[in-house]
Design an enzyme around this catalytic site. Structure first.
Site, PDB file in Angstrom:
ATOM      1  CG  ASN A  13      29.903   9.912  29.151  1.00 54.80           C
ATOM      2  OD1 ASN A  13      29.709   9.521  28.008  1.00 54.80           O
ATOM      3  ND2 ASN A  13      30.779   9.352  29.971  1.00 54.80           N
ATOM      4  CB  ILE A  14      27.469  15.516  31.766  1.00 53.82           C
ATOM      5  CG1 ILE A  14      27.856  14.511  32.855  1.00 53.82           C
ATOM      6  CG2 ILE A  14      26.415  16.485  32.295  1.00 53.82           C
ATOM      7  CD1 ILE A  14      28.435  15.151  34.101  1.00 53.82           C
ATOM      8  CG  HIS A 176      29.655  17.817  44.298  1.00 54.45           C
ATOM      9  ND1 HIS A 176      28.564  17.056  44.627  1.00 54.45           N
ATOM     10  CD2 HIS A 176      30.145  17.312  43.131  1.00 54.45           C
ATOM     11  CE1 HIS A 176      28.393  16.119  43.721  1.00 54.45           C
ATOM     12  NE2 HIS A 176      29.336  16.240  42.789  1.00 54.45           N
TER      13      HIS A 176
HETATM   14  O1  TXD Z   1      27.605  16.981  40.337  1.00 55.58           O
HETATM   15  C1  TXD Z   1      28.570  17.311  39.627  1.00 55.58           C
HETATM   16  N1  TXD Z   1      28.890  18.606  39.462  1.00 55.58           N
HETATM   17  C2  TXD Z   1      29.395  16.215  38.949  1.00 55.58           C
HETATM   18  C3  TXD Z   1      30.185  16.751  37.770  1.00 55.58           C
HETATM   19  C4  TXD Z   1      28.622  15.022  38.602  1.00 55.58           C
HETATM   20  C5  TXD Z   1      29.184  14.099  37.740  1.00 55.58           C
HETATM   21  C6  TXD Z   1      30.352  14.414  36.878  1.00 55.58           C
HETATM   22  N2  TXD Z   1      30.958  15.669  37.151  1.00 55.58           N
HETATM   23  C7  TXD Z   1      32.053  16.173  36.329  1.00 55.58           C
HETATM   24  O2  TXD Z   1      31.585  16.679  35.082  1.00 55.58           O
HETATM   25  C8  TXD Z   1      33.091  15.153  35.942  1.00 55.58           C
HETATM   26  O3  TXD Z   1      33.937  14.815  37.036  1.00 55.58           O
HETATM   27  C9  TXD Z   1      33.819  15.895  34.856  1.00 55.58           C
HETATM   28  O4  TXD Z   1      34.715  16.798  35.433  1.00 55.58           O
HETATM   29  C10 TXD Z   1      32.678  16.661  34.165  1.00 55.58           C
HETATM   30  C11 TXD Z   1      32.223  16.030  32.892  1.00 55.58           C
HETATM   31  O5  TXD Z   1      31.870  14.708  33.110  1.00 55.58           O
HETATM   32  P1  TXD Z   1      31.541  13.785  31.819  1.00 55.58           P
HETATM   33  O6  TXD Z   1      31.134  12.450  32.336  1.00 55.58           O
HETATM   34  O7  TXD Z   1      30.667  14.505  30.867  1.00 55.58           O
HETATM   35  O8  TXD Z   1      33.007  13.648  31.182  1.00 55.58           O
HETATM   36  P2  TXD Z   1      33.373  13.310  29.649  1.00 55.58           P
HETATM   37  O9  TXD Z   1      32.357  12.385  29.069  1.00 55.58           O
HETATM   38  O10 TXD Z   1      34.817  12.944  29.650  1.00 55.58           O
HETATM   39  O11 TXD Z   1      33.197  14.737  28.920  1.00 55.58           O
HETATM   40  C12 TXD Z   1      34.085  15.784  29.149  1.00 55.58           C
HETATM   41  C13 TXD Z   1      34.265  16.476  27.813  1.00 55.58           C
HETATM   42  C14 TXD Z   1      34.980  15.592  26.785  1.00 55.58           C
HETATM   43  O12 TXD Z   1      34.171  15.433  25.633  1.00 55.58           O
HETATM   44  C15 TXD Z   1      36.266  16.347  26.472  1.00 55.58           C
HETATM   45  O13 TXD Z   1      36.658  16.275  25.107  1.00 55.58           O
HETATM   46  C16 TXD Z   1      35.840  17.761  26.813  1.00 55.58           C
HETATM   47  O14 TXD Z   1      35.092  17.615  28.008  1.00 55.58           O
HETATM   48  N3  TXD Z   1      36.973  18.659  27.011  1.00 55.58           N
HETATM   49  C17 TXD Z   1      36.938  19.953  26.689  1.00 55.58           C
HETATM   50  N4  TXD Z   1      35.920  20.681  26.193  1.00 55.58           N
HETATM   51  C18 TXD Z   1      36.223  21.992  25.991  1.00 55.58           C
HETATM   52  N5  TXD Z   1      37.433  22.558  26.233  1.00 55.58           N
HETATM   53  C19 TXD Z   1      38.437  21.815  26.727  1.00 55.58           C
HETATM   54  N6  TXD Z   1      39.646  22.379  26.973  1.00 55.58           N
HETATM   55  C20 TXD Z   1      38.212  20.445  26.985  1.00 55.58           C
HETATM   56  N7  TXD Z   1      38.988  19.447  27.456  1.00 55.58           N
HETATM   57  C21 TXD Z   1      38.210  18.361  27.467  1.00 55.58           C
END
Ligand code: TXD
Length: 309
Positions: A13-14, A176
């Site tokens: 999503n992000i 945070h």
């Molecule tokens: O202010 C802030 N810092 C926060 C951060 C604000 C809102 C959300 N915050 C956190 O960002 C949230 O709690 C999550 O830990 C991350 C990502 O949130 P998002 O909403 O983008 O989560 P998604 O849509 O599930 O996307 C995460 C992606 C997903 O496509 C997985 O397939 C991928 O991460 N993923 C990976 N990518 C690379 N390598 C590995 N190992 C991996 N595992 C999962």
């Protein structure tokens, strides 16, 4: 003169909003990385096909292999699980810690000169983990949280007063999470302290809403957490770095003595530019601010002490 290469680790999503904003603002060539086969490629192709409408002459690609991020100048990490209703950010620690260790190795081995913005939660622990595992210098590893929390604080103040969001400035420091520290004393509307414009009880309500703003969105969405405002916050940081803007922003920086803290990433005001975190600005905190800040430090320290690298 080549364009900067920006790698988004995590195309969820992000990550998707990040890639779209970075590409359509022509911040640089964008590579989306994710472990889900085909998904980053599909999102990238979709965005690339929209580029003519945005008038953006950049390349947008998607990969499932770290070799695809080789030589990236800036890396933004959103890999990891997001909260569901009833979960705290800290509940994500174990799962996202394992992911962050893997990501840190991949970035270290393929983009050793990159500046890195960590977004994944629990943010203060994740940015610390990336720094420790990657071995990158502290100025090139920064966490995104304070910009988002400050934006939320600013929005609530602007809505309360019926003024432009552009005229409200604010800083939210510390960890945070629920212990974050919105600094009322440093919040102004075009230089006018909000204490001159809003009753104390309303300010208190705005401070509490700021602390709970992430959970408020999670409760409404039910399937995940906020993603547009976090992406926009990371983009503001990315632009400051890539365009050497010397922005003064609240970011999670490694404190080594600043604010009386050592060895922890915490939200503090910093100057963000081509050198990454170029310096930390130490504000004078009054007694109540200091007390709240120290409580936030204690929470982050406890979380980080529980990490086994
Ligand atoms: O202010 C802030 N810092 C926060 C951060 C604000 C809102 C959300 N915050 C956190 O960002 C949230 O709690 C999550 O830990 C991350 C990502 O949130 P998002 O909403 O983008 O989560 P998604 O849509 O599930 O996307 C995460 C992606 C997903 O496509 C997985 O397939 C991928 O991460 N993923 C990976 N990518 C690379 N390598 C590995 N190992 C991996 N595992 C999962």
């Amino acid at each position: 003169m080549t364009r900067p290469k920006i790698a988004m680790i995590g195309a969820g999503n992000i990550g998707g909003v990040l890639a779209e904003q970075a590409a359509y603002r022509e911040l640089g060539d964008v590579v989306l990385f994710d472990v889900v086969e085909g998904m980053p490629q599909g999102k990238a192709l979709d965005m690339a096909e929209g580029a003519p409408i945005a008038g953006a002459d950049v390349s947008i690609t998607g990969v499932n292999d770290y070799s695809g991020i080789a030589g990236a100048d800036l890396v933004i990490i959103t890999a990891g699980l997001a909260r569901k209703p009833g979960m705290s950010r800290d509940d994500l620690l174990n799962t996202n810690l394992a992911i962050m260790k893997q990501v840190a190795e991949g970035v270290r081995d393929n983009a050793p000169d990159a500046t890195v913005i960590v977004v994944s939660n629990p943010l203060d622990a994740m940015v610390y983990t990336f720094k420790e595992v990657s071995g990158f210098p502290k100025n090139r590893v920064v966490g995104m949280a304070g910009v988002l929390d400050s934006a939320r604080f600013r929005a609530f103040v602007a809505w309360e007063l019926g003024v432009s969001v552009r005229d409200v400035t604010a800083m939210v420091l510390g960890g945070h999470g629920d212990t974050m520290v919105p600094l009322v004393r440093y919040c102004t509307v075009n230089g006018i302290p909000i204490t001159k414009l809003i009753d104390a009880d309303k300010i208190d309500a705005i401070v509490e809403r700021t602390k709970g703003a992430g959970g408020e969105v999670v409760g409404l969405l039910k399937t995940g957490s906020a993603f547009v405002s976090p992406a926009m916050s990371a983009i503001e940081m990315a632009e400051a770095i890539l365009r050497d803007q010397k922005r003064v922003l609240a970011c999670a920086c490694l404190c080594e003595g600043e604010y009386g803290v050592s060895g922890l990433y915490l939200g503090v005001p910093c100057v963000l530019g081509a050198g990454g975190v170029e310096r930390i600005i130490e504000l004078e905190l009054d007694e109540s601010e200091r007390k709240a800040f120290d409580a936030s430090v204690d929470h982050v320290r406890t979380l980080v002490d529980s990490i086994e690298l």
